[in-house]
Design an enzyme around this catalytic site. Structure first.
Site, short mmCIF file in Angstrom:
data_model
loop_
_atom_site.label_atom_id
_atom_site.label_comp_id
_atom_site.label_asym_id
_atom_site.label_seq_id
_atom_site.Cartn_x
_atom_site.Cartn_y
_atom_site.Cartn_z
N ASP A 265 0.94 -1.22 -0.20
CA ASP A 265 0.06 -0.10 -0.01
C ASP A 265 0.95 1.16 0.10
O ASP A 265 2.09 1.06 0.30
CB ASP A 265 -0.81 -0.01 1.23
CG ASP A 265 -2.15 0.83 0.99
OD1 ASP A 265 -2.37 1.51 -0.06
OD2 ASP A 265 -3.18 0.48 1.64
N GLU A 468 -17.85 10.23 4.74
CA GLU A 468 -17.18 9.02 5.04
C GLU A 468 -16.32 8.68 3.97
O GLU A 468 -16.55 9.13 2.49
CB GLU A 468 -18.30 7.83 5.19
CG GLU A 468 -19.09 7.46 3.97
CD GLU A 468 -20.08 6.41 4.18
OE1 GLU A 468 -20.03 5.54 5.06
OE2 GLU A 468 -20.77 6.24 3.14
#
Length: 725
Positions: A265, A468
C-alpha cells in the site's frame, strides 16, 4: 527451383535473422521465463530497483517505456477521465448477483483497455492510465464505523469471496496467454480501520478469526489466479503486513501457491520507521519488505535497496528474483509483444461510456437498491397531481459516487431521474431544504408546507463521500473518514419530522451512503425507506424506476445494521465476538440479507439429497419458491448453516449459498444448492478446518433467519437437519 519457392525461402531467412538479432525478451515465441530473465540480464542494478517502483521509468536503450502501476477500478475506471460509473462496491454486493458482478467487471476492463490503447497511441503514460488495477477491496466490513467499508463487499466472507472472484474474472479476462488487465486483492490482511491510526495500528486477531473471517476471500481470489495482492498499512499480530513472514511467505506463497506479485500500500514501507517504528530507517525497511516478499513498492523506500546491496546486506540475485515475479505481469499484459498479437488491443474506443454500459450501470443500480420499509405507498403512480422532491442529496453528484470514482458526462441525480418519469400534466417542485452536514443558517420551515400540499414527497437524505471514506479525502469528516457517530446528522431527522408533521400524504425517504447508520427514527417516520447506497451514474434513473414501479426492489443488505453502536465491541477490537450477523446476539435494526419487494414470496418443500453426510459426500438441497403476490419480481434465496451444539465461538449462522431468480406473479420455481464437505467444516481455535460429527441445521429463505427478519416482513425460511458422521 521455382521463383515463388526462392522468395519464400528468402523471406523465412530474413525472419530467422531478425529473430536472431532481436533480444530474447522481445521474442513472443520464447517461454515467458526466458524472456523475463533475458530482460533482467540487460538491466543495471539501479535500473532494476527503479523498475520495482510504482512509477517505473523508461529504459530507452532497451526500448522499455515508462509505466505507472497505480490504477483504480473499484466501480468503474477511476481517476482517468470519462468512464462508466457503476454503483459503489457495497451496492454491487447488495445485488447478491455474482454473474452481474462479472459483467460489470468485464465492462470496466473493456473500457480500461480501450482507454489505455488510446493513451499509448499518443504516448501518454500517466498515473491512473495503465492496466494494473488495485482492485478489488475484499476486506471484511466488520464494523460500521469504518469509512472505507463502502469499498468492500460487506461483512460476510462467503459473499465477499463470490463477488470478488467474479470481479477478478471479469477484469482479467479469459485469454489463455494475455491478461486483459491485472486485478489486485487488497488489503492483505486484517485491515478495516481505524483510518486515523492505520499507519501505526496493530490488529490483534486469533487464529480462528483470521482463518474463519479475514482470510477466506483472499484465498478464493488466489485460487482463481488474481495477478496481485496488496499488503496493508497496519500490523497484524505485531508484524507489519508488508513485512509479515507468516502472511506473505507461509500463507500466501507456500500454502496458497500464489505466483503473482505483491505490491505495498502507498508509503506503507515508510510507516515501518515513521509510524510503527519497528526499524530505524529506509534501508532496514526496504530489506524487511523485500525479504518478506514485496515485489513492487508504492512509495519511496525501495531506492534504499541500492545502498543495501553496496553494504552487502542483500544480493543482486535476490533483487533479480523479486523483479522477475513483477515483470511477468507486464509480459502477460502484452507490453513487450507486437500489438497485433494481443486480442485486447482490438477493443474499440466506442465501448467507453457506451449505451450498453450505461444500461448495465442502471440494471446494477436497480438490483442494488434495498427496500427497507414500505407501508403500501410504493410503487407510486407517475401521474399524481403534485410531487415534491427535497433533501441535501437530491441533486448531489457526490451522493452518486462514493470513493475511487471515475468521471462521466451524464450523471443522473435523483431529482433528474424523478423528473424524467413524471407524466406531463403533473407538477414537480424541488427545494434542497437543508444542508448535508450541519443545520441551516436560515430556517426553512416553509418546506413542510410543500410536503402538505404535495401528493407525494421524496426526501433524499443520508450521507456521502464528504462524511465517510478514506483518510484525507472526506472534507467534512471530523474522524479522518470514519463514522464514530453512528447517527445520520440530527438536523436531517428533524427535517423529516417537519416534512411528515400535520398530514397523511406519502413521504418516501431515499437514503444514500455506503455504510450502516441509525435509521430507527427514519424508519418510524417515513412511509417507505429506500437505501440507494452510492448508485453510480444512472442512480437517479434507477431510484425512479423503483419508486414508480418499473422494477420491483430486490437488493439485500450485505451488512448488518445494528440499532446502535452500544450493541458492538470497541472499534479497535478485531475479535469477531459480537460482530456481524455470524456472531452478534443482539437484535439488529436491519438484519444481513434483508430487503423487501413489491410482491411476496413463500418458501416450502426443502429437500436434501441425503439426511446424512460425511467428508466424502456432496449434498444437494432443493426448495420451492412461490411468488404469492401480483407482480413479477426477482428474489434472492439465501442458504444458511447453523452447527448444532458446536460450542462457544462458533458462528450462529453461515451463508453458504445464494441465488437470484425472477418469478412471475403466482408462479412457482424450484432451485437447488450444492453443499460440499468443505462448506460444512468449522474452524477451530488453531485456525484449522475440520468436519465435526453432529447436526447441522440448513435454512433457506429471503433473509437471515430469525425473528427480526420476519417482523420486518421477510418470508419465513424453511429448514432441514443434516447429520454429519
Amino acid at each position: 527451383m521455382k521463383k515463388s519457392t526462392l522468395l519464400l525461402t528468402a523471406l523465412s531467412l530474413c525472419i530467422l535473422l531478425h529473430a536472431q538479432r532481436s533480444p530474447a525478451y522481445l521474442n513472443p515465441s520464447l517461454p515467458l521465463e526466458t524472456r523475463v530473465n533475458d530482460l533482467i540480464s540487460k538491466l543495471t542494478l539501479e535500473e532494476k530497483i527503479k523498475q520495482m517502483n510504482y512509477s517505473s521509468p523508461a529504459v530507452e536503450q532497451l526500448h522499455i517505456p515508462a509505466y505507472n502501476w497505480w490504477n483504480e477500478a473499484l466501480h468503474g475506471v477511476g481517476r482517468s477521465g470519462v468512464a462508466t460509473v457503476f454503483p459503489q462496491a457495497i451496492g454491487l454486493a447488495a445485488t447478491f448477483n455474482d454473474s452481474l458482478a462479472k459483467a460489470v467487471a468485464t465492462a470496466i476492463s473493456d473500457e480500461a483497455r480501450a482507454m489505455y490503447n488510446a493513451a499509448i497511441r499518443k504516448d501518454y503514460r500517466m498515473q491512473y492510465g495503465g492496466l494494473t488495477f488495485w482492485t478489488p477491496n475484499i476486506n471484511i466490513f466488520r464494523d460500521p464505523r469504518w469509512g472505507r467499508g463502502q469499498e468492500t463487499y460487506g461483512e460476510d466472507p462467503f459473499l465477499t469471496s463470490r463477488i470478488g472472484v467474479a470481479f477478478v474474472k471479469g477484469l482479467q479476462g479469459d485469454d489463455p496467454r494475455y491478461l486483459k488487465v491485472a486485478a489486485c486483492a487488497k488489503h492483505y490482511a486484517v485491515h478495516s480501520g481505524p483510518e486515523k491510526t492505520r499507519h501505526e495500528f496493530n490488529a490483534q486477531v486469533s487464529m480462528k478469526d483470521l482463518w474463519e473471517t479475514y482470510l477466506p476471500a483472499f484465498k478464493a481470489l488466489v485460487d482463481v489466479k488474481v495477478e496481485a495482492v496488496m499488503c496493508a498499512y497496519n500490523r497484524t499480530n505485531d508484524a507489519v503486513c508488508c513485512g509479515n513472514t507468516y502472511l506473505l511467505k507461509n500463507v500466501l506463497r507456500d500454502q496458497w501457491n500464489f505466483r503473482g506479485h505483491v505490491v505495498s500500500d502507498c508509503w506503507a514501507l515508510s510507516d515501518f520507521y515513521q509510524g510503527h517504528k519497528i526499524v530505524t530507517g529506509a534501508v532496514p525497511a526496504a530489506l524487511l519488505a523485500l525479504n518478506s516478499g514485496v515485489n513492487l513498492e508504492c512509495g519511496s523506500t525501495f531506492p534504499a535497496l541500492l545502498e543495501a546491496v553496496k553494504q552487502g546486506l542483500v544480493t543482486e540475485k535476490k533483487i533479480d528474483s523479486s523483479l522477475a515475479i513483477l515483470l511477468r505481469t507486464r509480459f502477460r499484459l502484452g507490453m513487450f509483444d507486437p500489438p497485433q498479437s494481443n486480442p485486447y488491443n482490438k477493443i474499440p474506443e466506442t465501448v467507453i461510456n457506451s449505451q450498453a454500459n450505461r444500461d448495465l450501470a442502471r440494471k446494477t443500480a436497480q438490483q442494488s437498491i434495498v427496500l427497507l420499509k414500505n407501508n403500501g405507498v410504493l410503487p407510486l403512480r407517475n401521474d399524481l397531481p403534485k410531487y415534491f422532491v427535497t433533501g441535501p442529496n437530491a441533486t448531489s453528484i457526490e451522493a452518486l459516487l462514493g470513493n475511487y470514482y471515475g468521471i462521466n458526462n451524464q450523471f443522473v441525480t435523483v431529482l433528474e431521474g424523478i423528473a424524467g418519469q413524471v407524466k406531463p400534466g403533473s407538477q414537480l417542485l424541488y427545494r434542497q431544504g437543508i444542508l448535508l452536514d450541519r443545520p441551516n443558517a436560515i430556517d426553512a420551515d416553509w418546506t413542510s408546507g410543500e410536503a402538505k400540499n404535495a401528493d407525494a414527497t421524496i426526501v433524499v437524505m443520508g450521507i456521502n463521500g464528504q462524511l465517510e471514506g478514506e483518510e484525507g479525502e472526506t472534507i467534512a469528516s471530523p474522524f479522518n473518514g470514519d463514522r464514530l457517530d453512528y447517527n445520520i446528522p440530527e438536523h436531517q431527522v428533524n427535517f423529516l419530522r417537519k416534512l411528515k408533521a400535520g398530514h397523511n400524504k406519502p413521504v418516501i425517504a431515499v437514503i444514500t451512503g455506503g455504510s450502516p447508520m441509525n435509521l430507527a427514527e427514519v424508519h418510524e417516520l417515513a412511509d417507505a425507506v429506500l437505501l440507494a447506497w452510492y448508485p453510480g451514474e444512472e442512480g437517479g434513473n434507477a431510484v425512479a424506476d423503483l419508486i414508480f414501479g418499473k422494477v420491483s426492489p430486490s437488493g439485500k443488505l450485505p451488512v448488518t445494521f445494528p440499532k446502535s453502536l452500544d450493541q458492538l465491541p470497541a472499534y479497535e477490537d478485531y475479535s469477531m465476538k459480537g460482530r456481524t450477523y455470524r456472531y452478534m446476539t443482539a437484535e439488529p435494526m436491519y438484519p444481513f440479507g434483508y430487503g423487501l419487494s413489491y410482491t411476496t414470496f413463500n418458501y416450502s418443500n426443502l429437500k436434501l439429497s441425503s439426511s446424512v453426510t460425511d467428508k466424502t459426500k456432496t449434498i444437494t438441497a432443493t426448495v420451492t419458491i412461490q411468488n404469492t403476490g401480483s407482480l413479477a419480481a426477482d428474489e434472492v434465496a439465501q442458504l444458511y448453516l447453523t452447527t448444532e451444539n458446536a460450542g462457544a465461538n462458533m458462528p450462529l449462522y453461515s451463508l453458504k449459498g445464494f441465488k437470484r431468480i425472477r418469478i412471475r406473479a403466482g408462479a412457482t420455481a424450484i432451485i437447488s444448492f450444492t453443499l460440499t464437505p468443505e462448506m460444512l467444516m468449522q474452524v477451530n481455535e488453531s485456525g484449522q478446518r475440520q468436519l465435526l460429527p453432529g447436526k447441522i441445521k440448513i435454512q433457506i429463505g429471503g433473509a437471515l433467519p430469525g425473528k427480526r427478519s420476519e417482523t420486518l416482513g421477510a418470508p419465513k425460511p424453511v429448514e432441514a437437519m443434516l447429520t454429519v458422521r
